[in-house]
Design an enzyme around this catalytic site. Structure first.
Site, PDB file in Angstrom:
ATOM      1  N   ASP A 273      38.670  33.574  52.677  1.00  0.00           N
ATOM      2  CA  ASP A 273      38.819  34.338  51.441  1.00  0.00           C
ATOM      3  C   ASP A 273      37.859  33.620  50.503  1.00  0.00           C
ATOM      4  O   ASP A 273      38.166  32.512  50.028  1.00  0.00           O
ATOM      5  CB  ASP A 273      40.251  34.270  50.907  1.00  0.00           C
ATOM      6  CG  ASP A 273      40.401  35.108  49.650  1.00  0.00           C
ATOM      7  OD1 ASP A 273      39.475  35.067  48.808  1.00  0.00           O
ATOM      8  OD2 ASP A 273      41.413  35.793  49.501  1.00  0.00           O
ATOM      9  N   HIS A 274      36.695  34.205  50.273  1.00  0.00           N
ATOM     10  CA  HIS A 274      35.657  33.399  49.610  1.00  0.00           C
ATOM     11  C   HIS A 274      36.032  33.016  48.180  1.00  0.00           C
ATOM     12  O   HIS A 274      35.465  32.096  47.622  1.00  0.00           O
ATOM     13  CB  HIS A 274      34.280  34.073  49.691  1.00  0.00           C
ATOM     14  CG  HIS A 274      34.076  35.186  48.728  1.00  0.00           C
ATOM     15  ND1 HIS A 274      34.609  36.434  48.905  1.00  0.00           N
ATOM     16  CD2 HIS A 274      33.402  35.244  47.548  1.00  0.00           C
ATOM     17  CE1 HIS A 274      34.263  37.201  47.891  1.00  0.00           C
ATOM     18  NE2 HIS A 274      33.528  36.509  47.051  1.00  0.00           N
TER      19      HIS A 274
ATOM     20  N   HIS B  26      41.843  38.455  47.423  1.00  0.00           N
ATOM     21  CA  HIS B  26      41.414  37.594  46.312  1.00  0.00           C
ATOM     22  C   HIS B  26      42.414  37.561  45.147  1.00  0.00           C
ATOM     23  O   HIS B  26      42.726  36.496  44.627  1.00  0.00           O
ATOM     24  CB  HIS B  26      40.051  38.050  45.775  1.00  0.00           C
ATOM     25  CG  HIS B  26      39.031  38.325  46.839  1.00  0.00           C
ATOM     26  ND1 HIS B  26      38.873  37.520  47.942  1.00  0.00           N
ATOM     27  CD2 HIS B  26      38.098  39.306  46.962  1.00  0.00           C
ATOM     28  CE1 HIS B  26      37.883  38.000  48.701  1.00  0.00           C
ATOM     29  NE2 HIS B  26      37.401  39.086  48.127  1.00  0.00           N
TER      30      HIS B  26
HETATM   31  C1  BG6 Z   1      34.339  41.066  48.457  1.00  0.00           C
HETATM   32  C2  BG6 Z   1      34.497  42.552  48.389  1.00  0.00           C
HETATM   33  O1  BG6 Z   1      35.398  40.502  49.189  1.00  0.00           O
HETATM   34  O2  BG6 Z   1      34.327  40.540  47.146  1.00  0.00           O
HETATM   35  C3  BG6 Z   1      33.407  43.185  47.562  1.00  0.00           C
HETATM   36  O3  BG6 Z   1      34.472  43.103  49.701  1.00  0.00           O
HETATM   37  C4  BG6 Z   1      33.317  42.525  46.202  1.00  0.00           C
HETATM   38  O4  BG6 Z   1      33.613  44.579  47.411  1.00  0.00           O
HETATM   39  C5  BG6 Z   1      33.255  41.024  46.348  1.00  0.00           C
HETATM   40  O5  BG6 Z   1      32.158  42.991  45.576  1.00  0.00           O
HETATM   41  C6  BG6 Z   1      33.345  40.331  44.996  1.00  0.00           C
HETATM   42  O6  BG6 Z   1      33.061  38.974  45.164  1.00  0.00           O
HETATM   43  P1  BG6 Z   1      32.460  38.121  43.983  1.00  0.00           P
HETATM   44  O7  BG6 Z   1      32.375  36.726  44.535  1.00  0.00           O
HETATM   45  O8  BG6 Z   1      31.111  38.713  43.651  1.00  0.00           O
HETATM   46  O9  BG6 Z   1      33.403  38.266  42.846  1.00  0.00           O
END
Ligand code: BG6
Length: 489
Positions: A169-170, A232
């Site tokens: 989960d980045h 997230h």
């Molecule tokens: C991803 C989603 O997990 O997170 C994308 O699949 C989204 O749709 C992205 O744009 C948002 O990540 P960040 O790090 O740019 O907030």
């Protein structure tokens, strides 16, 4: 071994992150990367494409030839056993060349429908049969509801134990998301107030300006709920709401997060409308550019019922949080790209300054996750001069202004953690399962009822009116996000 080596994620995030780790000396010379994908490429062509992505996304290529000499390519057919056996031979050769002690990390950065097949084949063809460690790093989406996630989990568990699985989960790799625990547990100031006696509500916003881009096919089936909330958003809430773990190790932190997810108030399908609202973007202006409605995007149905925006109220029915709403909202094509958490404290019992004809502002703790990184505390102070009138002041800490360095990219940290064997910032199956169960009720309600108001917010706005109404019912409003930028403080 990187499955999906020619894909967008690998090029945009993974190669640049590996390069940074290499430059920082966090990866020694004893490493090899095998790029695995369907396309036919020679090692040299692959190495050049890695070089290209580093130039594009980092803009420098010092020591690049040395770095890319560690990259190898295997053209792969995911359903062909012989292809896995060739991969195994290649891996064994690299074990010897680079003295790798048989340690293997399998990274799945490709179409999720193959995750299960690949994991099973890695086992049946003997790739997981190694003297060193074997780990599986797996990208989202991890299923698209509880049932499919459970099935995927069953399949990957035939080859890897739970503690060998690193579910990405980045958001958990983001510097300021990791900082939530530190702010809470390393300061005497907040934890005593971190409960329903002193906190009125907590708001978590993650807004994006981008639309669905080329991902219409995936997004039509996912929508913002599965794409952002299940993972997230709920992870951020869990970190905000969890009890202090008895130790800062993987098991203890994860088990506290699981307890939060278990305490979410469950809803019946017919009650979802009281807690969650959805939106879909119309055309509009974003950053001065005219953009199309979601229904006019590529690979999107002209009468699509998919939500590109979600706002919701989560109630955590435990002793600490009973009665405190956690509001979350996320959407595409909104006014700004921003992730922020606003903790609103309750008003003081009595306002001594009423005679000033000014109402006191509530104390707020704002955690800026991105793009700027920092913390702001909103207080009231005396306006200088004769009178005793109050004025709002902001105490501000900004990561950038302190060390003037770019904080490491989330993927850099997560890759490093997976190599070191630290799974703290990855999601355990129990977290995934509980999040899906919670979200499934909402999907059920929404999939069974077409939202007649779609599209219901203009691109470039902060979402539909129903989201404002959701908070107004409780006597609250969303705190505006732009006004709270660190730079504006
Ligand atoms: C991803 C989603 O997990 O997170 C994308 O699949 C989204 O749709 C992205 O744009 C948002 O990540 P960040 O790090 O740019 O907030």
């Amino acid at each position: 071994m990187l499955f999906g080596a020619t894909g967008d994620l690998a090029n945009r995030k993974l190669y640049p992150s590996l390069y940074r780790l290499y430059k920082k000396g966090k990866i020694t010379e004893r490493f090899a990367v095998v790029g695995v994908a369907r396309r036919q490429l020679s090692n040299e062509e692959f190495q050049n494409s890695v070089k290209e992505s580093i130039l594009t996304y980092i803009g420098e290529n010092v020591e690049i030839d040395e770095f890319i000499s560690h990259f190898y390519y295997h053209s792969h057919d995911v359903t062909d056993a012989a292809s896995y056996r060739e991969l195994k031979t290649l891996a064994e050769g690299l074990d010897t060349t680079y003295n790798l002690d048989g340690n293997r990390l399998f990274y799945m950065a490709m179409a999720p429908e193959f995750f299960g097949t690949i994991a099973e084949s890695l086992k049946s063809e003997g790739l997981t049969d190694t003297d060193g460690y074997k780990r599986l790093v797996i990208e989202k989406p991890f299923g698209h509801n509880f049932e499919s996630a459970q099935e995927l989990n069953r399949r990957i568990r035939t080859a890897f134990a739970e503690d060998e699985i690193y579910r990405i989960d980045h958001y958990l790799g983001k510097e300021m998301v990791q900082n939530i625990e530190v702010i809470r547990f390393a300061n005497a100031l907040f934890e005593p107030l971190w409960n329903n006696r002193y906190i009125s509500n907590i708001q978590v916003t993650s807004s994006e300006t981008l639309g669905v881009e080329e991902r219409g096919r995936y997004y039509e089936k996912s929508g913002a709920l599965r794409d952002m909330v299940q993972n997230h958003m709920l992870q951020m809430v869990a970190l905000l709401a969890m009890e202090p773990p008895i130790r800062l190790n993987t098991d203890e932190i994860r088990s506290e997060k699981v307890r939060v997810l278990r305490s979410f108030r469950t809803m019946k399908v017919e009650d979802v409308k009281d807690y969650f609202v959805r939106g879909q973007y119309d055309n509009g202006m974003v950053d001065g550019v005219e953009v199309p409605a979601y229904r006019n995007e590529q690979m999107v149905a002209p009468d699509s019922n998919t939500e590109t925006y979600v706002a919701g109220k989560l109630m955590i029915d435990n002793f600490r949080w009973a009665g405190v709403p956690f509001y979350i909202r996320t959407g595409k094509r909104m006014a700004a790209k921003s992730t922020k958490i606003v903790v609103q404290f309750k008003d003081i019992p009595m306002n001594l300054y009423y005679n000033t004809k000014e109402t006191l502002n509530p104390n707020l703790l704002v955690i800026h996750i991105q793009p700027e990184e920092g913390v702001t505390l909103h207080l009231n102070a005396k306006k200088s001069g004769q009178s005793m009138t109050t004025t709002p002041v902001r105490l501000n800490f900004s990561n950038k202004s302190v060390d003037r360095m770019n904080t490491p990219e989330a993927y850099e940290k997560l890759l490093y953690d997976s190599m070191r064997g630290d799974a703290t910032n990855f999601t355990h199956w129990d977290e995934v399962a509980l999040s899906w169960k919670f979200v499934d009720t909402i999907s059920e309600a929404w999939e069974n009822a077409k939202e007649e108001s779609f599209p219901n917010y203009a691109s470039g706005s902060m979402g539909p009116q129903s989201s404002e109404d959701l908070l107004q019912k409780d006597g609250h409003t969303w705190w505006p996000i732009e006004e709270f930028d660190v730079d504006n403080c």
